[in-house]
Every structure is written in structure tokens, then in C-alpha cells.
Design an enzyme around this catalytic site. Structure first.
Site, PDB file in Angstrom:
ATOM      1  N   THR A   3      39.555  36.769  39.135  1.00  0.00           N
ATOM      2  CA  THR A   3      38.815  37.178  40.306  1.00  0.00           C
ATOM      3  C   THR A   3      37.339  37.280  40.034  1.00  0.00           C
ATOM      4  OG1 THR A   3      38.933  39.498  39.757  1.00  0.00           O
ATOM      5  CG2 THR A   3      40.747  38.627  41.031  1.00  0.00           C
ATOM      6  N   LEU A  70      41.369  40.388  35.427  1.00  0.00           N
ATOM      7  CA  LEU A  70      42.021  41.079  36.530  1.00  0.00           C
ATOM      8  C   LEU A  70      40.942  41.720  37.389  1.00  0.00           C
ATOM      9  CD1 LEU A  70      44.892  42.982  34.637  1.00  0.00           C
ATOM     10  CD2 LEU A  70      45.110  40.869  35.952  1.00  0.00           C
ATOM     11  N   ASP A  71      41.214  41.880  38.678  1.00  0.00           N
ATOM     12  CA  ASP A  71      40.320  42.644  39.539  1.00  0.00           C
ATOM     13  C   ASP A  71      40.030  43.996  38.913  1.00  0.00           C
ATOM     14  OD1 ASP A  71      40.386  40.702  41.499  1.00  0.00           O
ATOM     15  OD2 ASP A  71      41.752  41.793  42.812  1.00  0.00           O
ATOM     16  N   MET A  72      38.864  44.533  39.181  1.00  0.00           N
ATOM     17  CA  MET A  72      38.540  45.868  38.704  1.00  0.00           C
ATOM     18  C   MET A  72      39.594  46.888  39.133  1.00  0.00           C
ATOM     19  SD  MET A  72      35.191  48.231  39.452  1.00  0.00           S
ATOM     20  CE  MET A  72      35.792  48.700  41.082  1.00  0.00           C
TER      21      MET A  72
END
Length: 240
Positions: A3, A70-72
Site C-alpha cells: 500500500t 502493510l497499511d499502517m
């Protein structure tokens, strides 16, 4: 999913400090970490956004490089390469879709289907960055298989198997099904966003080949949120 590094350019960044780095496995080539929700995978552009999984790994492995993100807001398993050679070998596996990943999530609403596939191409929503949108003209292929594991009165627990790694893929695909992920401040309505303290999306399984030995490496990790009593996340896997 892979992402944009942060969900919002104006967010107040306060990454969790305990544990500083939860290491699941480490050798001279790789380190596998369980990322908590709320920390970036790699450093952001601003100095105040430098703290990340990668920067923490680099405190003891200064040549470490990221091979996926990975997304935060997403928690779960990340593998970091400790040197350029390992990064190249691992990065190729991710690029050529030779790795396998499973995610677990609580989504809004009671799903009426047991399983299915979402095949909807995605691209950035330029007027609402960093959001993504379905676009059958300009979008890139995005495929997600899902299985509904359990249902409660207002939510469902799902296993998500992405075949591609587009930005926000799982979040957008679940929204397109009418079941946004709980805690998703980008894609969920207020009642689904605010019902939990953080995004209920966890990368709970990762499989890849070791960059030196080519041995199959498989890792499972329980989500930081509850899972149904009848589901054993720790034994879940897909073939590679």
C-alpha cells in the site's frame, strides 16, 4: 496489502512502542516481524514519520531492505531482508506472486454468502488520495478470495486470500461487497468505523521461500482482536 505507506498525509503519528519489535524468526538473511496496527512499514517522507518496522530492524541490521508492506493500520506478519541480495531474491517472489498470504478481518454486517471471489480492478482515486477505487478502464487487476468463517449480530469474520497485491485491495473489495472492514476510517461508514478502536484487518499467514536455502518458510500469527471459537488461525495455510 502492499500500500501507500500511510493512510492519510495529515495523520497524527504515534506508533506503539511496546513491543518495540516482535520478532517471529531471524537469521543472517531475513527477519520476520509481527507488525502492530499503527506503525508504518517503511519510513515516511517527513522526519517525524521515520519510525517504522524497517527503521527498527535497521537498528541491528543497517543494510535491511523492505520487500513488501502493510497499511499502517493493518497488523500482521512482515518479512524484511537483511541485505540487498536477500531483498532481490525475496522481492522477485512477491513480484511474481510466488508467495502466499492470508488475512483475517471482521467486516460490517451479516454476510449471506459462504465464500466467493472479488475480481475488480483498482486504481488510485486522484481526487481523494490515498484512497483507491474500482476502475474497469484504468485499473490494474485485483483478485481476492473470501470465506465467511463466523457471523455475529452485526458483523462477520472472514478469511481473505489476495491473489494480487494492490493498494488497499482488501479494504476496497470488502466495501464493494457491502461489508467494509470494521475500523476502516477510509472506506467504512461511521457506525462500522467507530465500533472498534482500530482497523480489524490482520495479515495472519505468510509463506515464501528462504532467499538462501529456498526452504519453504511458513508463519502464522493470531490477530490482536478476537477470533471465533471454532477457528484455528494457527493451522491455516494455502499451498505454495
Amino acid at each position: 496489502m502492499n500500500t501507500n505507506n500511510s493512510d492519510n498525509s495529515t495523520f497524527v503519528y504515534n506508533p506503539p512502542m511496546e513491543p518495540f519489535l516482535e520478532i517471529l524468526y531471524e537469521d543472517d538473511k531475513i527477519v520476520v516481524v509481527n507488525k502492530p496496527s499503527g506503525i508504518l512499514s517503511v519510513p515516511g517522507k517527513a522526519a517525524e514519520h521515520n519510525d517504522s518496522i524497517l527503521s527498527r530492524v535497521r537498528k541491528t541490521a543497517p543494510d535491511a531492505e523492505a520487500v513488501h508492506r502493510l497499511d499502517m493500520s493493518t497488523s500482521g506478519i512482515i518479512v524484511v531482508a537483511k541485505n540487498k541480495d536477500a531483498a532481490g531474491r525475496l522481492g522477485k517472489q512477491f513480484q511474481e506472486r510466488q508467495t502466499r498470504k492470508l488475512y483475517y478481518a471482521w467486516v460490517w454486517g451479516v454476510m449471506t454468502t459462504e465464500m466467493g471471489r472479488v475480481n475488480k480492478p483498482l486504481c488510485v482515486d486522484w481526487l481523494n488520495r490515498p484512497m483507491q477505487r474500482v476502475d474497469y478502464v484504468n485499473g490494474r487487476e485485483a483478485i481476492t478470495d473470501y470465506i465467511c468463517i463466523a457471523r455475529e449480530s452485526d458483523r462477520s469474520f472472514v478469511r481473505l486470500h489476495p491473489h494480487t497485491g494492490r493498494s488497499h485491495q482488501l479494504r476496497v473489495h470488502m466495501k464493494e461487497l457491502g461489508h467494509p472492514i470494521l475500523g476502516d476510517h477510509l472506506y467504512a461508514p461511521a457506525e462500522a468505523r467507530d465500533i472498534v478502536p482500530h482497523l480489524q484487518l490482520h495479515a495472519g499467514y505468510l509463506a515464501f521461500r528462504h532467499p538462501k536455502t529456498m526452504e519453504l518458510m511458513e508463519f502464522n500469527h493470531l490477530p490482536p482482536f478476537k477470533v471465533p471459537d471454532n477457528f484455528d488461525v494457527m493451522s491455516d495455510k494455502v499451498d505454495i
